[in-house]
Write a protein that holds these residues in place. Structure first.
Motif, PDB file in Angstrom:
ATOM      1  N   SER A  78     -50.656   4.371  37.896  1.00  0.00           N
ATOM      2  CA  SER A  78     -50.021   3.050  37.849  1.00  0.00           C
ATOM      3  C   SER A  78     -49.208   2.885  36.568  1.00  0.00           C
ATOM      4  O   SER A  78     -48.086   2.365  36.602  1.00  0.00           O
ATOM      5  N   LEU A  79     -49.756   3.322  35.433  1.00  0.00           N
ATOM      6  CA  LEU A  79     -49.026   3.236  34.164  1.00  0.00           C
ATOM      7  C   LEU A  79     -47.728   4.037  34.226  1.00  0.00           C
ATOM      8  O   LEU A  79     -46.677   3.575  33.785  1.00  0.00           O
ATOM      9  N   SER A  80     -47.810   5.244  34.790  1.00  0.00           N
ATOM     10  CA  SER A  80     -46.622   6.096  34.898  1.00  0.00           C
ATOM     11  C   SER A  80     -45.569   5.463  35.789  1.00  0.00           C
ATOM     12  O   SER A  80     -44.375   5.484  35.469  1.00  0.00           O
ATOM     13  N   GLU A  81     -45.995   4.889  36.910  1.00  0.00           N
ATOM     14  CA  GLU A  81     -45.049   4.274  37.839  1.00  0.00           C
ATOM     15  C   GLU A  81     -44.390   3.039  37.235  1.00  0.00           C
ATOM     16  O   GLU A  81     -43.198   2.791  37.442  1.00  0.00           O
ATOM     17  N   ILE A  91     -42.967  11.224  35.830  1.00  0.00           N
ATOM     18  CA  ILE A  91     -44.282  11.146  36.459  1.00  0.00           C
ATOM     19  C   ILE A  91     -44.829  12.553  36.651  1.00  0.00           C
ATOM     20  O   ILE A  91     -44.180  13.416  37.237  1.00  0.00           O
ATOM     21  N   SER A  92     -46.020  12.783  36.151  1.00  0.00           N
ATOM     22  CA  SER A  92     -46.723  14.040  36.395  1.00  0.00           C
ATOM     23  C   SER A  92     -47.420  13.948  37.746  1.00  0.00           C
ATOM     24  O   SER A  92     -48.138  12.984  38.009  1.00  0.00           O
ATOM     25  N   TYR A  93     -47.204  14.944  38.593  1.00  0.00           N
ATOM     26  CA  TYR A  93     -47.712  14.871  39.969  1.00  0.00           C
ATOM     27  C   TYR A  93     -48.503  16.142  40.289  1.00  0.00           C
ATOM     28  O   TYR A  93     -47.943  17.201  40.561  1.00  0.00           O
ATOM     29  N   ASN A 119     -37.332  13.128  39.040  1.00  0.00           N
ATOM     30  CA  ASN A 119     -38.048  12.493  37.932  1.00  0.00           C
ATOM     31  C   ASN A 119     -39.532  12.862  37.897  1.00  0.00           C
ATOM     32  O   ASN A 119     -40.281  12.333  37.065  1.00  0.00           O
ATOM     33  N   TYR A 120     -39.941  13.749  38.789  1.00  0.00           N
ATOM     34  CA  TYR A 120     -41.351  14.148  38.844  1.00  0.00           C
ATOM     35  C   TYR A 120     -41.533  15.514  38.195  1.00  0.00           C
ATOM     36  O   TYR A 120     -40.700  16.417  38.368  1.00  0.00           O
ATOM     37  N   ASP A 121     -42.613  15.649  37.458  1.00  0.00           N
ATOM     38  CA  ASP A 121     -43.034  16.947  36.932  1.00  0.00           C
ATOM     39  C   ASP A 121     -44.234  17.417  37.757  1.00  0.00           C
ATOM     40  O   ASP A 121     -45.334  16.876  37.637  1.00  0.00           O
ATOM     41  N   PHE A 122     -44.025  18.411  38.605  1.00  0.00           N
ATOM     42  CA  PHE A 122     -45.082  18.882  39.495  1.00  0.00           C
ATOM     43  C   PHE A 122     -46.019  19.825  38.739  1.00  0.00           C
ATOM     44  O   PHE A 122     -45.575  20.700  37.995  1.00  0.00           O
ATOM     45  N   VAL A 123     -47.310  19.619  38.937  1.00  0.00           N
ATOM     46  CA  VAL A 123     -48.330  20.475  38.336  1.00  0.00           C
ATOM     47  C   VAL A 123     -49.112  21.094  39.493  1.00  0.00           C
ATOM     48  O   VAL A 123     -49.843  20.391  40.209  1.00  0.00           O
TER      49      VAL A 123
END
Length: 272
Positions: A78-81, A91-93, A119-123
């Motif tokens: 929620s904070l990231s969004e 956003i780390s995903y 805008n997403y950083d996939f992990v």
């Protein structure tokens, strides 16, 4: 109360009040006070003190830990969004994938997924199916891709593709190379042994598809594995064809986000 929960999770994971205090950089009396406040709030004992500061979680603590981890993960998301709405963060995903999917299928869809969601950083976490189910249940992974037919009451799953299992390696060898318990392929291997009335005379457990493939390439052992991964190894179909579904999973109590929906569509388009 959120601070109490963070203290509780630290004690639960360390199973020790002193170690939890050290990990949180707070005093042990503060840790004890936070746990006492939570026990008063829940009306339930959370830890059984066993020896010097050792804490054994109760059944109530097991449930509270699961919910606390979900709450913590949802809070971070929620904070990231919210920050993303202001245009000042990425956003780390986290995505969990079992080995066959993670190595042989997922890399084909990740470039398009990244292009769609820049805008997403996939992990990407590669693990066995049991671990991924657990992490998705705790909301540590937003979505999981698994090969196991296992189910859980809090998990929703959808089939995106199928693969076939083959017998690979030296068919005359008495040595069976097995993945670890909890992996999708291990569950199917155990079923295969039962159906074919096979009791392995020799077996070796290896928690890595790549390590098993390297053993097979040296002419050592035999195994049951996905036809997606056999490369140029000798293989034959099993006496009874084994086709298994591949699933995308998410937590049933959280609505699917747009990325989960897009990932599923990509997987369907590319592999079904």
């Amino acid at each position: 109360m959120f601070q109490w929960l963070q203290t509780f999770m630290a004690v639960f994971e360390a199973k020790n009040f002193t170690h939890a205090a050290e990990n949180l950089f707070i005093s042990q009396p503060t840790v004890s006070l936070h746990i006492q406040k939570l026990e008063e709030l829940t009306g339930s004992e959370l830890f059984i003190r066993n020896g010097r500061n050792h804490a054994v979680p109760t059944e109530s603590a097991e449930l509270l830990y699961l919910r606390a981890k979900q709450l913590d993960s949802l809070w971070e998301t929620s904070l990231s969004e919210i920050k993303q709405l202001q245009g000042n963060t990425r956003i780390s995903y986290p995505i969990g994938a079992s080995q066959t999917i993670g190595v042989y299928l997922l890399p084909h869809v990740l470039p398009q997924l990244q292009a769609t969601f820049p805008n997403y950083d996939f992990v990407i976490h590669i693990a066995n199916s049991t671990t991924i189910f657990s992490k998705v249940e705790m909301h540590e992974y937003n979505v999981g891709l698994v090969e196991s037919p296992m189910i859980a009451p809090t998990i929703e799953r959808a089939i995106f593709a199928y693969d076939s299992l083959v017998l690979a390696g030296n068919p005359k060898s008495e040595l069976w190379l097995l993945r670890e318990a909890g992996s999708g392929i291990r569950a199917y291997t155990e079923q295969f042994f039962q159906h074919q009335n096979i009791i392995p005379q020799q077996k070796m457990e290896i928690a890595s598809n790549e390590a098993i493939l390297n053993m097979l390439q040296q002419g050592i052992g035999k195994t049951l594995l996905s036809d997606l991964s056999i490369r140029d190894l000798p293989s034959i179909p099993p006496p009874e064809k084994i086709t298994r579904p591949l699933f995308q999973i998410h937590h049933a109590e959280f609505p699917q986000d747009e990325l989960q929906i897009a990932l599923y569509k990509l997987l369907l388009e590319m592999f079904q």
